[in-house]
Design an enzyme around this catalytic site. Structure first.
Site, PDB file in Angstrom:
ATOM      1  N   GLU A   1       1.009  -1.235  -0.004  1.00 58.11           N
ATOM      2  CA  GLU A   1      -0.105  -0.308   0.111  1.00 58.11           C
ATOM      3  C   GLU A   1       0.953   1.285   0.043  1.00 58.11           C
ATOM      4  O   GLU A   1       2.189   1.287   0.201  1.00 58.11           O
ATOM      5  CB  GLU A   1      -0.982   0.041   1.385  1.00 58.11           C
ATOM      6  CG  GLU A   1      -0.316  -0.062   2.515  1.00 58.11           C
ATOM      7  CD  GLU A   1      -0.840   0.558   3.595  1.00 58.11           C
ATOM      8  OE1 GLU A   1      -1.407   1.979   3.862  1.00 58.11           O
ATOM      9  OE2 GLU A   1      -1.223  -0.182   4.533  1.00 58.11           O
TER      10      GLU A   1
ATOM     11  N   LYS B   1      -5.475  -2.458  13.916  1.00 56.39           N
ATOM     12  CA  LYS B   1      -4.815  -1.499  14.555  1.00 56.39           C
ATOM     13  C   LYS B   1      -5.444  -1.472  16.110  1.00 56.39           C
ATOM     14  O   LYS B   1      -6.426  -1.626  16.154  1.00 56.39           O
ATOM     15  CB  LYS B   1      -4.921  -0.066  13.856  1.00 56.39           C
ATOM     16  CG  LYS B   1      -4.274  -0.205  12.624  1.00 56.39           C
ATOM     17  CD  LYS B   1      -4.613   1.140  12.010  1.00 56.39           C
ATOM     18  CE  LYS B   1      -3.634   1.321  10.477  1.00 56.39           C
ATOM     19  NZ  LYS B   1      -4.132   0.565   9.442  1.00 56.39           N
TER      20      LYS B   1
END
Length: 302
Positions: A23, A159
């Site tokens: 990414e 996360k």
């Protein structure tokens, strides 16, 4: 779908060599300049060391790119107007000739269409914690895209600012296979474990390659999430992370931050309140994921 490939990536795909998608949000929004250039270079280096070709994905001035030049990486790293681009943003960014950094969702979407089967990232998005000031049930597009792009995503779990039990429940509802690599619990990004069980475990790289091959052989419509914990020497304790997250989230709520802006704001606040320590942890886990993804891609291509 029109994709512009670098010469290196195009040659690797044509020859059936292992390729790992990367990414670009980690470059434009994850680290400040010039640290983000170091991260990009080191991610590509560890993937090459394991015998695979890195393919960083981004939209550069309206063109979907798979494999970036040094000039394009620097453009992402230094420019202030780079948009954080999920799948829904692609037509706007491409149609207006703008530059966009891809998220887990949009990188997965483009990687599948580029013929890339393995993608390395830091951590996926997920379900945000409910708290005062939040508008409803906030779920990252990463989870939906995992259910419909046939790409294996290697990450250190989700996360740590997120609601991890709810994130795992959504992945189950979307029929996304979740496999722990040498772990029976879901990693918590900055720390080794959330304590939550994962539904499957691969005890070795060979086991992981076998599972991944079956995933594609069964023609399942989803991707697969491989949970690769951060190396123990680099990890923060759960108590340290929780205290830092509470402080960072309090700042976000006080500032009126909501929705898609919450994650980048809180991650930036975490770096600040930790004195830069979380950025070093982010770097370590990203490189660790890159190594595993390259080994997996090499195994799948052999």
């Amino acid at each position: 779908m029109k994709i512009a490939y670098s010469a290196e990536v195009a040659a690797a795909l044509e020859a059936g060599q292992p390729v790992v998608a990367l990414e670009s949000t980690i470059i434009s929004h994850g680290f400040p300049y010039p640290k983000n250039m170091d991260v990009a270079a080191e991610m590509e280096a560890v993937i090459r060391e394991e015998g695979a070709v890195p393919a960083t994905i981004a939209i550069i001035r309206g063109e979907i790119k798979c494999g970036l030049s040094a000039e394009e990486l620097e453009h992402l790293a230094k420019s202030d107007g780079v948009l954080k681009c999920s799948v829904r943003d692609l037509p706007v960014v491409v149609g207006s000739d703008r530059t966009g950094a891809t998220t887990v969702a949009s990188t997965s979407y483009i990687a599948e269409r580029a013929g890339i089967r393995v993608f390395a990232t830091g951590g996926i998005g997920g379900v945000h914690r409910a708290e005062e000031g939040a508008d409803g049930f906030d779920v990252s597009a990463d989870l939906l895209e995992l259910s419909r792009s046939r790409v294996i995503v290697v990450a250190a779990g989700a996360k740590s600012i997120l609601d991890l039990p709810a994130t795992l429940e959504v992945l189950e509802s979307y029929s996304v296979p979740v496999v722990g690599y040498k772990t029976s619990t879901f990693p918590a990004f900055h720390s080794l474990s959330s304590g939550l069980p994962v539904p499957a475990v691969a005890d070795s790289t060979a086991d992981l390659i076998r599972i991944a091959r079956q995933h594609f052989a069964l023609e399942l419509p989803s991707g697969m999430l491989v949970c690769n914990p951060i190396p123990e020497k680099d990890a923060l304790s759960n108590e340290e992370v929780e205290a830092l997250v509470d402080q960072a989230r309090a700042e976000a709520v006080a500032a009126g931050i909501k929705g898609a802006a919450m994650t980048p704001y809180v991650l930036g606040a975490l770096n600040r309140v930790s004195g830069g320590r979380t950025s070093e942890v982010n770097m370590a886990l990203a490189l660790n994921n890159g190594r595993l993804a390259a080994k997996l891609a090499a195994g799948l291509s052999s």
